[in-house]
Write a protein that holds these residues in place. Structure first.
Motif, PDB file in Angstrom:
ATOM      1  N   SER A   1      39.393  41.421  29.594  1.00  0.00           N
ATOM      2  CA  SER A   1      38.930  41.407  30.982  1.00  0.00           C
ATOM      3  C   SER A   1      39.393  42.683  31.673  1.00  0.00           C
ATOM      4  O   SER A   1      40.441  43.233  31.342  1.00  0.00           O
ATOM      5  CB  SER A   1      39.526  40.188  31.708  1.00  0.00           C
ATOM      6  N   ALA A   2      38.620  43.152  32.625  1.00  0.00           N
ATOM      7  CA  ALA A   2      39.007  44.338  33.389  1.00  0.00           C
ATOM      8  C   ALA A   2      39.968  43.992  34.521  1.00  0.00           C
ATOM      9  O   ALA A   2      40.463  44.877  35.207  1.00  0.00           O
ATOM     10  CB  ALA A   2      37.762  45.010  33.961  1.00  0.00           C
ATOM     11  N   LEU A   3      40.258  42.707  34.689  1.00  0.00           N
ATOM     12  CA  LEU A   3      41.142  42.279  35.772  1.00  0.00           C
ATOM     13  C   LEU A   3      42.591  42.656  35.485  1.00  0.00           C
ATOM     14  O   LEU A   3      43.033  42.594  34.333  1.00  0.00           O
ATOM     15  CB  LEU A   3      41.067  40.753  35.949  1.00  0.00           C
ATOM     16  N   PRO A   4      43.341  42.999  36.515  1.00  0.00           N
ATOM     17  CA  PRO A   4      44.768  43.250  36.310  1.00  0.00           C
ATOM     18  C   PRO A   4      45.503  41.935  36.048  1.00  0.00           C
ATOM     19  O   PRO A   4      45.010  40.864  36.412  1.00  0.00           O
ATOM     20  CB  PRO A   4      45.220  43.874  37.628  1.00  0.00           C
ATOM     21  N   PHE A   5      46.662  42.017  35.415  1.00  0.00           N
ATOM     22  CA  PHE A   5      47.485  40.834  35.219  1.00  0.00           C
ATOM     23  C   PHE A   5      47.947  40.340  36.581  1.00  0.00           C
ATOM     24  O   PHE A   5      48.129  41.121  37.510  1.00  0.00           O
ATOM     25  CB  PHE A   5      48.694  41.184  34.356  1.00  0.00           C
ATOM     26  N   GLU A   6      48.141  39.020  36.700  1.00  0.00           N
ATOM     27  CA  GLU A   6      48.557  38.415  37.962  1.00  0.00           C
ATOM     28  C   GLU A   6      49.894  37.714  37.796  1.00  0.00           C
ATOM     29  O   GLU A   6      50.147  37.086  36.767  1.00  0.00           O
ATOM     30  CB  GLU A   6      47.535  37.365  38.400  1.00  0.00           C
ATOM     31  N   PRO A   7      50.749  37.772  38.827  1.00  0.00           N
ATOM     32  CA  PRO A   7      51.998  37.001  38.750  1.00  0.00           C
ATOM     33  C   PRO A   7      51.674  35.512  38.806  1.00  0.00           C
ATOM     34  O   PRO A   7      50.879  35.074  39.638  1.00  0.00           O
ATOM     35  CB  PRO A   7      52.783  37.457  39.980  1.00  0.00           C
ATOM     36  N   MET A   8      52.256  34.761  37.889  1.00  0.00           N
ATOM     37  CA  MET A   8      51.997  33.325  37.810  1.00  0.00           C
ATOM     38  C   MET A   8      53.296  32.600  37.457  1.00  0.00           C
ATOM     39  O   MET A   8      54.163  33.145  36.783  1.00  0.00           O
ATOM     40  CB  MET A   8      50.956  33.015  36.728  1.00  0.00           C
ATOM     41  N   VAL A   9      53.383  31.362  37.880  1.00  0.00           N
ATOM     42  CA  VAL A   9      54.486  30.474  37.522  1.00  0.00           C
ATOM     43  C   VAL A   9      54.006  29.622  36.350  1.00  0.00           C
ATOM     44  O   VAL A   9      52.918  29.066  36.396  1.00  0.00           O
ATOM     45  CB  VAL A   9      54.869  29.564  38.710  1.00  0.00           C
ATOM     46  N   HIS A  10      54.839  29.553  35.299  1.00  0.00           N
ATOM     47  CA  HIS A  10      54.453  28.728  34.155  1.00  0.00           C
ATOM     48  C   HIS A  10      55.230  27.415  34.161  1.00  0.00           C
ATOM     49  O   HIS A  10      56.339  27.332  34.672  1.00  0.00           O
ATOM     50  CB  HIS A  10      54.680  29.472  32.827  1.00  0.00           C
TER      51      HIS A  10
END
Length: 159
Positions: free
Chosen positions: A26-35
């Protein structure tokens, strides 16, 4: 000192519950996420906004990459595996925790988010048993004394 990177990885991920999630290709940037995860489980769960670009980027055979850094910056990992939208939420119930309840006080019944499931297939882990300060000092000393640096321990874990 022998370092069990699999155990170290899950221990750090239980403490540091935030990383950067992206969809490979994907061309999207990585996103901060809670796992969210069960102890020692190669299965990760995330809650994403239903109309987010991240959710839209996930197709039938998408692969996710999730990168985490340990609390002392002495462990770094990139976990990859198939990702899917999981509207049934049954798996999410297994990993629901006190920390998840703190983030979503209404509980699972009051969540308008889309659950994402990543079945981790592989994790590349880099770690040092020392604190984050020691490698920095080694770098400075090696420059001054023309000594070689000791390498970080790197291992590819397959699940």
């Amino acid at each position: 000192m022998v370092l069990d990177l699999r155990r170290a990885l899950f221990s750090e991920m239980a403490t540091v519950q935030v990383g950067m999630l992206g969809v490979q290709g994907s061309a999207l940037p990585f996103e901060p996420m809670v796992h969210l995860m069960a102890p020692s489980s190669p299965e990760l769960w995330f809650l994403a906004e239903p109309d987010s670009d991240l959710v839209k980027a996930i197709e039938g055979s998408s692969t996710a990459a999730y990168c985490v850094t340990g609390r002392n910056h002495d462990l770094h990992a990139c976990l990859t595996g198939p990702v899917r939208l999981a509207p049934d939420r049954r798996g999410l119930e297994r990993v629901w925790s006190i920390s998840a309840e703190a983030m979503f006080p209404g509980g699972l019944s009051n969540i308008d988010w889309t659950p994402l499931q990543v079945k981790v297939a592989e994790a590349v882990v880099w770690a040092r048993p020392e604190s984050a300060v020691v490698p920095g000092m080694e770098m400075i000393l090696s420059t001054l004394q023309e000594q070689t640096l000791t390498d970080d321990k790197r291992q590819v874990l397959r699940f």
